[in-house]
Design a protein around this motif. Structure first.
Motif, PDB file in Angstrom:
ATOM      1  N   ASP A   1     -16.545 -12.250  -7.214  1.00  0.00           N
ATOM      2  CA  ASP A   1     -17.538 -11.746  -6.267  1.00  0.00           C
ATOM      3  C   ASP A   1     -18.871 -12.422  -6.558  1.00  0.00           C
TER       4      ASP A   1
ATOM      5  N   CYS B   1     -21.177  -5.694 -15.482  1.00  0.00           N
ATOM      6  CA  CYS B   1     -22.395  -5.888 -14.688  1.00  0.00           C
ATOM      7  C   CYS B   1     -22.111  -5.698 -13.206  1.00  0.00           C
ATOM      8  N   ALA B   2     -20.898  -5.283 -12.846  1.00  0.00           N
ATOM      9  CA  ALA B   2     -20.580  -5.294 -11.424  1.00  0.00           C
ATOM     10  C   ALA B   2     -19.784  -4.113 -10.890  1.00  0.00           C
ATOM     11  N   ILE B   3     -19.004  -3.436 -11.682  1.00  0.00           N
ATOM     12  CA  ILE B   3     -18.027  -2.516 -11.074  1.00  0.00           C
ATOM     13  C   ILE B   3     -18.182  -1.042 -11.455  1.00  0.00           C
ATOM     14  N   ASN B   4     -18.047  -0.727 -12.746  1.00  0.00           N
ATOM     15  CA  ASN B   4     -17.939   0.683 -13.163  1.00  0.00           C
ATOM     16  C   ASN B   4     -19.330   1.280 -13.353  1.00  0.00           C
ATOM     17  N   ILE B   5     -19.673   2.230 -12.506  1.00  0.00           N
ATOM     18  CA  ILE B   5     -21.057   2.708 -12.446  1.00  0.00           C
ATOM     19  C   ILE B   5     -21.439   3.529 -13.691  1.00  0.00           C
TER      20      ILE B   5
ATOM     21  N   LYS C   1       0.040   4.095   2.369  1.00  0.00           N
ATOM     22  CA  LYS C   1      -1.395   4.397   2.548  1.00  0.00           C
ATOM     23  C   LYS C   1      -1.977   3.709   3.776  1.00  0.00           C
TER      24      LYS C   1
ATOM     25  N   LYS D   1      -4.587  -5.421  -7.457  1.00  0.00           N
ATOM     26  CA  LYS D   1      -4.471  -4.355  -8.467  1.00  0.00           C
ATOM     27  C   LYS D   1      -4.641  -4.864  -9.893  1.00  0.00           C
ATOM     28  N   VAL D   2      -4.784  -3.865 -10.759  1.00  0.00           N
ATOM     29  CA  VAL D   2      -5.081  -4.141 -12.151  1.00  0.00           C
ATOM     30  C   VAL D   2      -3.800  -4.551 -12.910  1.00  0.00           C
TER      31      VAL D   2
ATOM     32  N   THR E   1      -6.192  -0.450 -17.320  1.00  0.00           N
ATOM     33  CA  THR E   1      -6.204   0.606 -16.295  1.00  0.00           C
ATOM     34  C   THR E   1      -7.336   0.380 -15.297  1.00  0.00           C
TER      35      THR E   1
ATOM     36  N   LEU F   1      -8.903  -4.494  -5.333  1.00  0.00           N
ATOM     37  CA  LEU F   1      -8.478  -3.308  -6.093  1.00  0.00           C
ATOM     38  C   LEU F   1      -7.243  -2.684  -5.449  1.00  0.00           C
ATOM     39  N   GLN F   2      -7.229  -2.680  -4.115  1.00  0.00           N
ATOM     40  CA  GLN F   2      -6.122  -2.026  -3.409  1.00  0.00           C
ATOM     41  C   GLN F   2      -4.856  -2.877  -3.381  1.00  0.00           C
TER      42      GLN F   2
ATOM     43  N   VAL G   1     -14.761  -6.453  -3.266  1.00  0.00           N
ATOM     44  CA  VAL G   1     -13.876  -6.063  -4.357  1.00  0.00           C
ATOM     45  C   VAL G   1     -12.784  -5.069  -3.940  1.00  0.00           C
TER      46      VAL G   1
ATOM     47  N   ILE H   1     -10.521  -2.560 -13.688  1.00  0.00           N
ATOM     48  CA  ILE H   1     -11.155  -3.871 -13.708  1.00  0.00           C
ATOM     49  C   ILE H   1     -12.645  -3.702 -14.016  1.00  0.00           C
TER      50      ILE H   1
ATOM     51  N   ARG I   1       0.814  -1.225   0.000  1.00  0.00           N
ATOM     52  CA  ARG I   1       0.000   0.000   0.000  1.00  0.00           C
ATOM     53  C   ARG I   1       0.846   1.274   0.000  1.00  0.00           C
TER      54      ARG I   1
ATOM     55  N   ASN J   1     -26.247  -4.538 -14.876  1.00  0.00           N
ATOM     56  CA  ASN J   1     -26.682  -5.358 -13.748  1.00  0.00           C
ATOM     57  C   ASN J   1     -28.136  -5.791 -13.911  1.00  0.00           C
TER      58      ASN J   1
HETATM   59  C1  LIG Z   1     -15.754  -1.122  -7.039  1.00  0.00           C
HETATM   60  C2  LIG Z   1     -15.931   0.020  -6.088  1.00  0.00           C
HETATM   61  C3  LIG Z   1     -16.225  -0.562  -4.714  1.00  0.00           C
HETATM   62  C4  LIG Z   1     -14.633   0.811  -5.964  1.00  0.00           C
HETATM   63  O1  LIG Z   1     -14.921   1.720  -4.975  1.00  0.00           O
HETATM   64  P1  LIG Z   1     -14.103   3.036  -4.774  1.00  0.00           P
HETATM   65  O2  LIG Z   1     -14.829   3.832  -3.743  1.00  0.00           O
HETATM   66  O3  LIG Z   1     -13.785   3.623  -6.094  1.00  0.00           O
HETATM   67  O4  LIG Z   1     -12.847   2.476  -4.112  1.00  0.00           O
HETATM   68  P2  LIG Z   1     -11.724   3.342  -3.555  1.00  0.00           P
HETATM   69  O5  LIG Z   1     -11.884   4.780  -3.932  1.00  0.00           O
HETATM   70  O6  LIG Z   1     -11.612   3.022  -2.096  1.00  0.00           O
HETATM   71  O7  LIG Z   1     -10.509   2.810  -4.389  1.00  0.00           O
HETATM   72  C5  LIG Z   1      -9.747   1.740  -3.948  1.00  0.00           C
HETATM   73  C6  LIG Z   1      -8.680   1.509  -4.965  1.00  0.00           C
HETATM   74  O8  LIG Z   1      -9.260   0.869  -6.099  1.00  0.00           O
HETATM   75  C7  LIG Z   1      -8.926   1.543  -7.290  1.00  0.00           C
HETATM   76  N1  LIG Z   1     -10.066   1.395  -8.195  1.00  0.00           N
HETATM   77  C8  LIG Z   1     -11.338   1.821  -8.023  1.00  0.00           C
HETATM   78  N2  LIG Z   1     -12.106   1.409  -9.070  1.00  0.00           N
HETATM   79  C9  LIG Z   1     -11.308   0.700  -9.896  1.00  0.00           C
HETATM   80  C10 LIG Z   1     -11.506   0.014 -11.122  1.00  0.00           C
HETATM   81  N3  LIG Z   1     -12.695  -0.046 -11.731  1.00  0.00           N
HETATM   82  N4  LIG Z   1     -10.446  -0.612 -11.676  1.00  0.00           N
HETATM   83  C11 LIG Z   1      -9.234  -0.593 -11.100  1.00  0.00           C
HETATM   84  N5  LIG Z   1      -8.976   0.038  -9.924  1.00  0.00           N
HETATM   85  C12 LIG Z   1     -10.009   0.691  -9.341  1.00  0.00           C
HETATM   86  C13 LIG Z   1      -8.686   2.969  -6.868  1.00  0.00           C
HETATM   87  O9  LIG Z   1      -7.839   3.590  -7.775  1.00  0.00           O
HETATM   88  C14 LIG Z   1      -8.013   2.774  -5.519  1.00  0.00           C
HETATM   89  O10 LIG Z   1      -6.655   2.462  -5.674  1.00  0.00           O
HETATM   90  P3  LIG Z   1      -5.589   2.998  -4.599  1.00  0.00           P
HETATM   91  O11 LIG Z   1      -6.224   2.914  -3.249  1.00  0.00           O
HETATM   92  O12 LIG Z   1      -4.425   2.075  -4.763  1.00  0.00           O
HETATM   93  O13 LIG Z   1      -5.316   4.401  -4.985  1.00  0.00           O
HETATM   94  C15 LIG Z   1     -17.046   1.012  -6.550  1.00  0.00           C
HETATM   95  O14 LIG Z   1     -16.752   1.423  -7.858  1.00  0.00           O
HETATM   96  C16 LIG Z   1     -18.423   0.425  -6.491  1.00  0.00           C
HETATM   97  O15 LIG Z   1     -19.035   0.403  -5.423  1.00  0.00           O
HETATM   98  N6  LIG Z   1     -18.949  -0.052  -7.658  1.00  0.00           N
HETATM   99  C17 LIG Z   1     -20.285  -0.608  -7.722  1.00  0.00           C
HETATM  100  C18 LIG Z   1     -20.343  -1.965  -7.106  1.00  0.00           C
HETATM  101  C19 LIG Z   1     -21.747  -2.489  -7.043  1.00  0.00           C
HETATM  102  O16 LIG Z   1     -22.475  -2.124  -6.157  1.00  0.00           O
HETATM  103  N7  LIG Z   1     -22.114  -3.363  -7.991  1.00  0.00           N
HETATM  104  C20 LIG Z   1     -23.436  -3.865  -8.130  1.00  0.00           C
HETATM  105  C21 LIG Z   1     -23.641  -5.233  -7.572  1.00  0.00           C
HETATM  106  S1  LIG Z   1     -22.797  -6.515  -8.458  1.00  0.00           S
END
Ligand SMILES: CC(C)(COP(=O)(O)OP(=O)(O)OC[C@H]1O[C@@H](n2cnc3c(N)ncnc32)[C@H](O)[C@@H]1OP(=O)(O)O)[C@@H](O)C(=O)NCCC(=O)NCCS
Length: 331
Positions: free
Chosen positions: A301, A167-171, A91, A141-142, A147, A137-138, A133, A149, A88, A273
């Motif tokens: 997950d 379907c799970a991560i990038n809003i 951090k 890592k990717v 850049t 991510l922390q 997740v 996941i 980390r 989703n």
């Molecule tokens: C995935 C998720 C938890 C990440 O949350 P976040 O608040 O961005 O996380 P953080 O800000 O604490 O970031 C943690 C680390 O992950 C990294 N990160 C966040 N999103 C990332 C992604 N999509 N890909 C790669 N790394 C990512 C950040 O850069 C950070 O790295 P660092 O701490 O080394 O600098 C958030 O995007 C989320 O809640 N997504 C929706 C999930 C969900 O509810 N899905 C529906 C049900 S399946």
């Protein structure tokens, strides 16, 4: 041989160690007990040993041949703390790292994967996606070639296989992010020997409607084409024009995927989703995932709504994805 049988063969030959942090979930206990008995993998369950054994006995599940690890008494905790702090890079303090490892099984399980004591992790039967997740991510890592996941589902019914993301991560991904999600998904599809034909989904087909959202999908499609000129891809495109050849002939007559897409990229997490669950529940497809693609090591997950069979299948895909890779070098 169907896809599950091929995965079983592939994974059994390596018999990898996979960590399941949720040792107090009956679905996890039942699935891991089967995976071990069938000689597919060596599951590790996390939790208090006495409590897990009592919990399993009450439910009639035999976990006598599974490895149980209690973070509170783990002899190599100091080593995990040291590696966690190092990873980390300022951090987190040693004190905070120890506290996280002792209080949060997802951090503990992720560190077992990071330090190569396990080849992958499956969690999320009782934890939210964010809680499952974030440690990955922390810490994991990717991969260097990506850049970000994203979360992919493999939808299976008989010999029909479709791959859908994110379907799970990038809003709310941008065009650039959608392009990367598409490329990562193409690599995942190729890893399971699917010849990808990609639809960049929208509520518009080739300019039939105009908005920021439709233009975003059209731009994302162009970005993918620039990076993968030989790929069969079309967008922005509606689901019917991507899936039904007769409708494609009317709405998108020159479409390279011609109504035969097998990889679908959704414009937002909301669409993705909701969309995969509609296919799963209305269409009667097995939904395996979300498989987190782009990570250095496999962490998956589960949906909290999962059943034992879904745990079993996702564990199989998690282990297989670690063996197959996706053409990208890991860190
Ligand atoms: C995935 C998720 C938890 C990440 O949350 P976040 O608040 O961005 O996380 P953080 O800000 O604490 O970031 C943690 C680390 O992950 C990294 N990160 C966040 N999103 C990332 C992604 N999509 N890909 C790669 N790394 C990512 C950040 O850069 C950070 O790295 P660092 O701490 O080394 O600098 C958030 O995007 C989320 O809640 N997504 C929706 C999930 C969900 O509810 N899905 C529906 C049900 S399946």
């Amino acid at each position: 041989m169907n896809i599950f049988d091929s995965m079983k063969k592939l994974v059994s030959a390596k018999n990898p160690v996979i960590v399941f942090p949720e040792g107090m979930s009956d679905r996890i206990l039942k699935a891991t007990s089967r995976l071990k008995k069938e000689g597919i993998m060596q599951p590790i369950l996390l939790g208090n040993e006495k409590e897990m054994k009592a919990f399993a006995a009450e439910r009639g599940v035999d976990i006598s041949d599974l490895t149980l690890i209690d973070p509170q008494t783990y002899p190599e905790l100091d080593f995990l703390v040291e590696k966690f702090v190092e990873r980390r890079k300022g951090k987190i303090t040693a004190e905070e790292a120890r506290e996280k490892l002792l209080s949060d099984v997802n951090y503990f399980g992720t560190m077992l994967v990071y330090t190569e004591k396990a080849a992958g992790m499956v969690s999320g039967a009782v934890h939210t996606t964010a809680d499952t997740v974030r440690p990955a991510l922390q810490i994991i890592k990717v991969k260097p070639c990506y850049t970000r996941i994203s979360g992919v589902f493999i939808l299976i019914k008989g010999d029909q296989i479709y791959v859908v993301a994110d379907c799970a991560i990038n809003i709310a991904p941008t065009a650039e992010e959608l392009a990367e999600i598409a490329i990562t998904t193409v690599n995942t599809a190729k890893a399971i020997e699917l010849e990808p034909r990609v639809a960049m989904l929208s509520f518009s087909t080739k300019g039939s409607a105009h908005s920021e959202e439709t233009e975003k999908m059209a731009k994302a499609t162009e970005l993918v084409r620039q990076q993968m000129p030989d790929l069969l891809i079309d967008g922005e495109i509606q689901f019917d024009a991507a899936f039904v050849p007769e409708i494609a002939a009317r709405k998108a007559p020159n479409s390279p995927i011609a109504g035969n897409a097998n990889v679908f990229i959704f414009p937002s997490l909301e669409a993705g989703n909701i969309g995969y669950k509609l296919i799963q529940r209305f269409g009667g497809y097995d939904a395996v995932g979300p498989i987190l693609q782009g990570l250095n090591k496999p962490v998956c997950d589960l949906s909290r709504g999962c059943n034992e069979e879904e745990v079993y299948k996702l564990a199989l895909f998690t282990a297989a994805s670690g063996i197959l890779g996706d053409g990208c070098i890991q860190e």
